[in-house]
Design a protein around this motif. Structure first.
Motif, PDB file in Angstrom:
ATOM      1  N   GLU A 492      29.125  50.966  42.100  1.00  0.00           N
ATOM      2  CA  GLU A 492      30.597  51.599  42.298  1.00  0.00           C
ATOM      3  C   GLU A 492      30.930  51.389  43.722  1.00  0.00           C
ATOM      4  N   LYS A 493      29.945  51.008  44.593  1.00  0.00           N
ATOM      5  CA  LYS A 493      30.290  50.581  46.110  1.00  0.00           C
ATOM      6  C   LYS A 493      31.147  49.486  45.915  1.00  0.00           C
ATOM      7  N   ILE A 494      30.574  48.525  45.424  1.00  0.00           N
ATOM      8  CA  ILE A 494      31.364  47.180  45.397  1.00  0.00           C
ATOM      9  C   ILE A 494      32.646  47.241  44.829  1.00  0.00           C
ATOM     10  N   PHE A 495      32.506  47.752  43.513  1.00  0.00           N
ATOM     11  CA  PHE A 495      34.099  47.830  42.939  1.00  0.00           C
ATOM     12  C   PHE A 495      35.234  48.849  43.858  1.00  0.00           C
ATOM     13  N   GLY A 496      34.382  49.806  44.532  1.00  0.00           N
ATOM     14  CA  GLY A 496      35.165  50.670  45.157  1.00  0.00           C
ATOM     15  C   GLY A 496      35.875  49.987  46.566  1.00  0.00           C
ATOM     16  N   LYS A 497      35.185  49.170  47.098  1.00  0.00           N
ATOM     17  CA  LYS A 497      35.450  48.071  48.483  1.00  0.00           C
ATOM     18  C   LYS A 497      36.551  47.033  47.842  1.00  0.00           C
ATOM     19  N   ILE A 498      36.197  46.748  46.600  1.00  0.00           N
ATOM     20  CA  ILE A 498      37.256  45.426  46.085  1.00  0.00           C
ATOM     21  C   ILE A 498      38.593  46.423  45.961  1.00  0.00           C
ATOM     22  N   ARG A 499      38.673  47.340  45.258  1.00  0.00           N
ATOM     23  CA  ARG A 499      39.792  48.208  45.299  1.00  0.00           C
ATOM     24  C   ARG A 499      40.602  48.590  46.419  1.00  0.00           C
ATOM     25  N   SER A 500      39.672  48.803  47.535  1.00  0.00           N
ATOM     26  CA  SER A 500      40.571  49.214  48.599  1.00  0.00           C
ATOM     27  C   SER A 500      41.263  48.055  49.414  1.00  0.00           C
ATOM     28  N   SER A 501      40.948  46.786  48.887  1.00  0.00           N
ATOM     29  CA  SER A 501      41.622  45.706  49.688  1.00  0.00           C
ATOM     30  C   SER A 501      42.785  45.185  49.358  1.00  0.00           C
ATOM     31  N   VAL A 503      46.656  46.618  46.865  1.00  0.00           N
ATOM     32  CA  VAL A 503      47.420  47.647  46.130  1.00  0.00           C
ATOM     33  C   VAL A 503      47.829  47.194  44.770  1.00  0.00           C
ATOM     34  N   ASN A 504      47.404  47.694  43.735  1.00  0.00           N
ATOM     35  CA  ASN A 504      47.655  47.256  42.122  1.00  0.00           C
ATOM     36  C   ASN A 504      46.789  45.866  41.919  1.00  0.00           C
ATOM     37  N   GLN A 505      47.295  44.693  42.748  1.00  0.00           N
ATOM     38  CA  GLN A 505      46.578  43.823  42.244  1.00  0.00           C
ATOM     39  C   GLN A 505      46.443  42.684  43.604  1.00  0.00           C
ATOM     40  N   PRO A 506      45.353  41.960  43.846  1.00  0.00           N
ATOM     41  CA  PRO A 506      45.658  40.997  45.014  1.00  0.00           C
ATOM     42  C   PRO A 506      46.551  39.850  44.790  1.00  0.00           C
ATOM     43  N   GLN A 507      47.129  39.281  45.889  1.00  0.00           N
ATOM     44  CA  GLN A 507      48.054  38.147  45.715  1.00  0.00           C
ATOM     45  C   GLN A 507      47.297  37.031  45.481  1.00  0.00           C
ATOM     46  N   ASN A 508      46.292  36.928  46.547  1.00  0.00           N
ATOM     47  CA  ASN A 508      45.067  35.975  46.419  1.00  0.00           C
ATOM     48  C   ASN A 508      43.698  36.373  46.594  1.00  0.00           C
ATOM     49  N   ILE A 509      42.778  35.415  46.015  1.00  0.00           N
ATOM     50  CA  ILE A 509      41.534  35.684  46.157  1.00  0.00           C
ATOM     51  C   ILE A 509      40.956  34.327  47.064  1.00  0.00           C
ATOM     52  N   GLY A 510      40.763  34.234  48.219  1.00  0.00           N
ATOM     53  CA  GLY A 510      40.337  32.835  48.718  1.00  0.00           C
ATOM     54  C   GLY A 510      41.495  32.105  48.736  1.00  0.00           C
ATOM     55  N   ASP A 511      41.156  31.013  48.316  1.00  0.00           N
ATOM     56  CA  ASP A 511      42.329  30.144  48.229  1.00  0.00           C
ATOM     57  C   ASP A 511      43.146  29.892  46.803  1.00  0.00           C
ATOM     58  N   PHE A 512      42.903  30.909  45.844  1.00  0.00           N
ATOM     59  CA  PHE A 512      43.276  31.038  44.457  1.00  0.00           C
ATOM     60  C   PHE A 512      44.516  31.916  44.615  1.00  0.00           C
ATOM     61  N   LYS A 513      45.256  31.780  43.880  1.00  0.00           N
ATOM     62  CA  LYS A 513      46.571  32.568  43.711  1.00  0.00           C
ATOM     63  C   LYS A 513      46.298  33.365  42.396  1.00  0.00           C
ATOM     64  N   GLY A 523      42.626  51.776  34.455  1.00  0.00           N
ATOM     65  CA  GLY A 523      43.979  51.551  33.519  1.00  0.00           C
ATOM     66  C   GLY A 523      44.984  51.155  34.139  1.00  0.00           C
ATOM     67  N   TYR A 524      44.974  49.817  34.573  1.00  0.00           N
ATOM     68  CA  TYR A 524      46.094  48.886  34.953  1.00  0.00           C
ATOM     69  C   TYR A 524      46.168  47.582  34.436  1.00  0.00           C
ATOM     70  N   GLU A 525      46.989  47.119  34.285  1.00  0.00           N
ATOM     71  CA  GLU A 525      47.384  45.691  33.720  1.00  0.00           C
ATOM     72  C   GLU A 525      48.765  45.018  33.926  1.00  0.00           C
ATOM     73  N   SER A 526      48.813  44.061  34.475  1.00  0.00           N
ATOM     74  CA  SER A 526      49.708  43.702  35.560  1.00  0.00           C
ATOM     75  C   SER A 526      51.100  43.257  34.645  1.00  0.00           C
ATOM     76  N   LEU A 527      50.857  42.693  33.236  1.00  0.00           N
ATOM     77  CA  LEU A 527      51.763  42.140  32.564  1.00  0.00           C
ATOM     78  C   LEU A 527      52.213  42.748  31.644  1.00  0.00           C
ATOM     79  N   THR A 528      51.850  44.163  31.078  1.00  0.00           N
ATOM     80  CA  THR A 528      52.611  44.908  30.309  1.00  0.00           C
ATOM     81  C   THR A 528      53.886  45.765  30.992  1.00  0.00           C
ATOM     82  N   PRO A 529      54.797  46.114  30.074  1.00  0.00           N
ATOM     83  CA  PRO A 529      55.826  46.802  30.820  1.00  0.00           C
ATOM     84  C   PRO A 529      55.575  47.984  31.563  1.00  0.00           C
ATOM     85  N   ASP A 530      54.709  48.750  31.330  1.00  0.00           N
ATOM     86  CA  ASP A 530      54.451  50.050  32.039  1.00  0.00           C
ATOM     87  C   ASP A 530      53.145  49.739  32.549  1.00  0.00           C
TER      88      ASP A 530
END
Length: 614
Positions: A492-501, A503-513, A523-530
Motif C-alpha cells: 500500500e505504501k508503494i502504490f500510494g506513493k505512485i498515485r501521488s505522483s 493526476v488520473n494517469q502519468p504522461q510519461n514514465i521515464g523515457d516511455f510515453k 476504478g479508473y480506465e483511461s479509454l472508456t467514455p466515463d
C-alpha cells in the motif's frame, strides 16, 4: 498490548485447541513471556479471501492449524446454507493433498460439514488397504466432483506449490469455480460468528472412523468419472488413434506431489505408453513427499526446480520434459534446443500460445465455426492470443487475475452459447473443457497430443512453432518478476506513493510515453467514455495496468505492464510484455520497462525489497 490482554489471548487459544503440539507451542511462548511471537500468532486473525486460506502451519489465530480450519469450516458451512435456495441442507465435497496435516485438516472439515447436516462427499477410498495413495487427490478432482454431484461447496486442503511449512484451504462455489466477491467477505463474517467449536466437533474428529454423519467415500467413483470426462472432452486430436503415440518419449516429474498416481492412467490407458520405454519418471521426485527434499521451492517455474528432470532426460537421451506442481493443477514443459543441446523451459505464455494454436487448429480441422469460439486468459497474461483472434476469426477476452475469474467468465460465455475450449494464466495454469479451473492433468493430456501433432507428425519443433506464431501475430516477449518483502504494509505504501505522483494517469514514465492507464484499485480506465473500468474494481487490492510506447516507436511497438500485490504471498508482482517487429526488440523494450519501473516506482533499496526477475 498489556500482559492482561496477552493472558486473555492465550486463554482463548488454550480453551479451544485440543492439539497437544500447537497447545504446547503457545504454552511454551507464554511461559517464556515471548510477547513478540505471541503478538504475531494470536493478536490478529488469518484473513479469508477469494483464495480461501493459506499460511504457515503452526499455533495461533493467524496461522493454519486445527483451530483455524475448524473455525473456517464452521463459518463456511453456515454461510453456504444461508445461500442455498433448495430445502436440503447441502452437499459438500472435501479433498486433500499429501502435505503435513492435510488429511487431518480435511477430516476436521468433513466432520464440521457432517455435523451441520451436509451430505459430505469425501475424496478418499473407504478401504485404506492401498496405503497413503488411497487418501490423496489432485486439486482438479474437487471442482470436478462439485460439478459431478451438483454440490453446494467444495474444499481442497492444499497449498499448491508453496513451501513445505505452508498449507491452505481452497474453496469452490456450487458452479465448480473458486469463490469471488462478495462471497469471500460473507464467508469471512460468518467465520467470526462461529469461532467457538460446535458441540461434538472435536469428539467426532478424534473418533472419525465412527462418526455418524452423512459422509460418503467417493474417490473410486470420482476417479472413474474423471477419466471418462477427460477422454470425452480433452482428447482434441481429430482422428485420434492412441497407437500413433508410441513414438512419444519424455521425462515426467510430479515435483514430489500427488501427480504420479493420476498421470499413469493418462500415459498408459489413454495413450498406450509404457514406463521406461516411452516415459521415464524422475525417481527422486516420484512419490508424494511433504518435505519436497530435492527442491528449494516446489514450483516448476522456479530456477533449479527441473534440475533432476533435466538430469534424467540427459541420462535417458530424451528431448521433452513435462511437469506438474505438487497438487497437479499446474503444468510446465521444457524442450531440448537442437542447436545448443540444452533444455529450454517454456514460459506459461509460450505454453499458452501453443495450446491456443493447437486448439484452434483442431477446431478448424473439425469444421467448427470459429465465430462461436472464445479463448480466455487473465489480464496479466500475453495479449498474443488477442492478436491471434483478430487474424483467425475466433473471440478473445481477458479477465482479472486468477482462475476464479477465468472460470466464471467461461461459464458466462458458455451460457451465452459460445464454445470455450481453453483458458489460461501465465503462471502455468491451463483450463480445458473438463473443469472450470486450472487442471495440470488435462494440460498434460493436451500437451502430449500437441507435441505429437507438431513435433512428431509434422516435424516442427516447438521453438519453431513459437517463431512461426510470432511472425504471424507479432513478436510478444515478456519480462516478468516480483519483489519480496516481510512488511505487509509495503504494498500500500508503494502504490500510494505512485498515485501521488500524477493526476488520473502519468504522461510519461521515464523515457516511455503512457498511452493507456487502468487502476482497478480506484476504478479508473483511461479509454472508456466515463473512465469506468471494464473489469471489476476492487479497493481492497492493488492493481495498475499501463501501456507505454518507447521513444520514436514504430507502428505496433509498445509495452504493456501490470503491477499488483499478490493475494496469497508477501510479494509485489510485475508482469511486462513488449510487442515489436522483432523478438530482440520486443524483449529489449520489456526489459527496459522493468528497470524503468524499478527506478521510478519500486526502489528496492528504499523499501528493502528482494528483487526476483529473469
Amino acid at each position: 498490548m498489556s500482559s492482561t490482554n496477552f493472558e486473555s489471548l492465550v486463554k482463548q487459544w488454550l480453551d479451544i485447541d485440543i492439539n497437544p503440539i500447537t497447545r504446547g507451542q503457545i504454552e511454551k511462548l507464554w511461559a517464556e513471556k515471548d510477547t513478540t511471537t505471541l503478538t504475531h500468532l494470536l493478536a490478529s486473525r488469518i484473513s479469508f479471501g477469494t483464495a480461501g486460506l493459506r499460511a504457515k502451519m503452526e499455533a495461533g489465530f493467524n496461522r493454519l492449524n486445527d483451530v483455524t480450519v475448524l473455525q473456517a469450516s464452521q463459518g463456511l458451512a453456515k454461510y453456504v446454507q444461508e445461500q442455498i435456495s433448495q430445502p436440503h441442507k447441502g452437499v459438500a465435497v472435501v479433498g486433500h493433498d499429501h502435505r503435513h496435516n492435510s488429511r487431518e485438516f480435511a477430516k476436521i472439515t468433513a466432520v464440521v460439514f457432517g455435523i451441520a447436516g451436509y451430505k459430505v462427499k469425501f475424496l478418499e477410498f473407504k478401504d485404506d488397504s492401498e496405503g497413503a495413495s488411497s487418501t490423496l487427490v489432485a486439486t482438479p478432482f474437487v471442482p470436478f466432483a462439485v460439478d459431478l454431484f451438483h454440490a453446494d461447496v467444495g474444499v481442497m486442503i492444499t497449498a499448491s506449490h508453496n513451501p513445505a511449512a505452508d498449507n491452505g484451504y481452497k474453496v469452490y462455489w456450487n458452479n465448480g469455480c473458486q469463490i469471488i466477491p462478495p462471497h469471500d467477505s460473507g464467508i469471512a463474517n460468518a467465520i467470526l460468528e462461529n469461532l467457538q467449536p460446535w458441540n461434538g466437533v472435536w469428539e467426532s474428529y478424534k473418533n472419525f472412523d465412527d462418526f455418524q454423519g452423512d459422509i460418503e467415500f467417493v474417490k473410486e467413483s470420482v476417479t472413474k468419472d474423471f477419466y471418462q470426462t477427460l477422454k470425452a472432452k480433452v482428447v482434441l486430436d481429430v482422428g485420434f488413434t492412441n497407437n500413433d503415440y508410441q513414438q512419444l518419449k519424455f521425462v515426467y516429474t510430479p515435483m514430489h506431489g500427488v501427480g504420479h498416481e493420476f498421470v499413469v492412467p493418462i500415459f498408459e490407458d489413454l495413450f498406450k505408453l509404457s514406463e521406461n520405454i516411452n516415459y521415464h519418471v524422475v525417481k527422486d521426485q516420484a512419490s508424494p513427499d511433504p518435505d519436497f527434499k530435492t527442491v528449494r521451492f516446489p514450483n516448476p517455474e522456479e530456477k533449479g526446480a527441473l534440475d533432476c528432470a533435466i538430469q534424467t532426460a540427459n541420462d535417458e537421451n530424451v528431448d521433452l520434459i513435462i511437469a506438474n506442481d505438487p497438487d497437479a493443477d499446474r503444468f510446465s514443459a521444457a524442450v531440448r534446443d537442437k542447436e545448443t543441446g540444452q533444455f529450454r523451459q517454456l514460459t506459461g505464455n509460450e505454453i499458452g500460445f501453443l495450446f491456443a494454436n493447437y486448439v484452434i487448429d483442431q477446431k478448424v480441422a473439425s469444421g467448427e465455426d470459429l465465430s462461436k469460439v472464445f479463448i480466455v486468459n487473465s489480464t496479466v497474461s500475453s495479449q498474443m492470443i488477442g492478436s491471434m483472434a483478430k487474424k483467425l476469426g475466433f473471440n478473445f477476452c481477458d479477465t482479472l487475475t486468477g482462475f476464479k475469474w477465468i472460470g466464471n467468465k467461461a461459464i458466462s460465455l458458455i451460457n451465452e452459447g459460445y464454445d470455450v475450449p481453453f483458458g489460461y494464466e501465465e503462471a502455468i495454469g491451463f483450463m480445458f473443457g473438463n473443469v472450470h479451473d486450472k487442471d495440470g492433468l488435462a494440460a498434460t493430456t493436451v500437451f502430449l497430443q500437441l507435441y505429437y501433432h507438431y513435433v512428431i507428425k509434422q516435424g516442427i519443433s516447438l521453438t519453431d512453432k513459437l517463431e512461426d506464431g510470432f511472425k504471424k501475430f507479432g513478436y510478444f516477449k515478456e519480462f516478468n518478476g516480483y519483489y519480496k518483502f516481510s512488511d505487509l504494509t509495503i504494498t500500500e505504501k508503494i502504490f500510494g506513493k505512485i498515485r501521488s505522483s500524477y493526476v488520473n494517469q502519468p504522461q510519461n514514465i521515464g523515457d516511455f510515453k503512457c498511452t493507456y492507464w487502468r487502476d482497478l484499485t480506484i476504478g479508473y480506465e483511461s479509454l472508456t467514455p466515463d473512465h469506468f473500468p471494464l473489469l471489476p474494481a476492487d479497493s481492497s487490492s492493488q492493481m495498475i495496468t499501463g501501456i507505454l510506447e518507447p521513444k520514436n516507436a514504430d507502428d505496433g511497438q509498445f509495452v504493456r505492464f501490470t503491477a499488483r500485490g499478490s493475494g496469497t504471498e508477501p510479494k509485489l508482482k510485475v508482469y511486462i510484455e513488449g510487442k515489436s517487429n522483432t523478438e530482440a526488440s520486443a524483449a529489449e523494450f520489456a526489459k527496459n520497462v522493468w528497470f524503468t519501473l524499478r527506478k521510478e516506482w519500486f526502489k528496492p533499496d528504499e523499501y528493502n525489497l528482494e528483487e526476483v526477475h529473469p
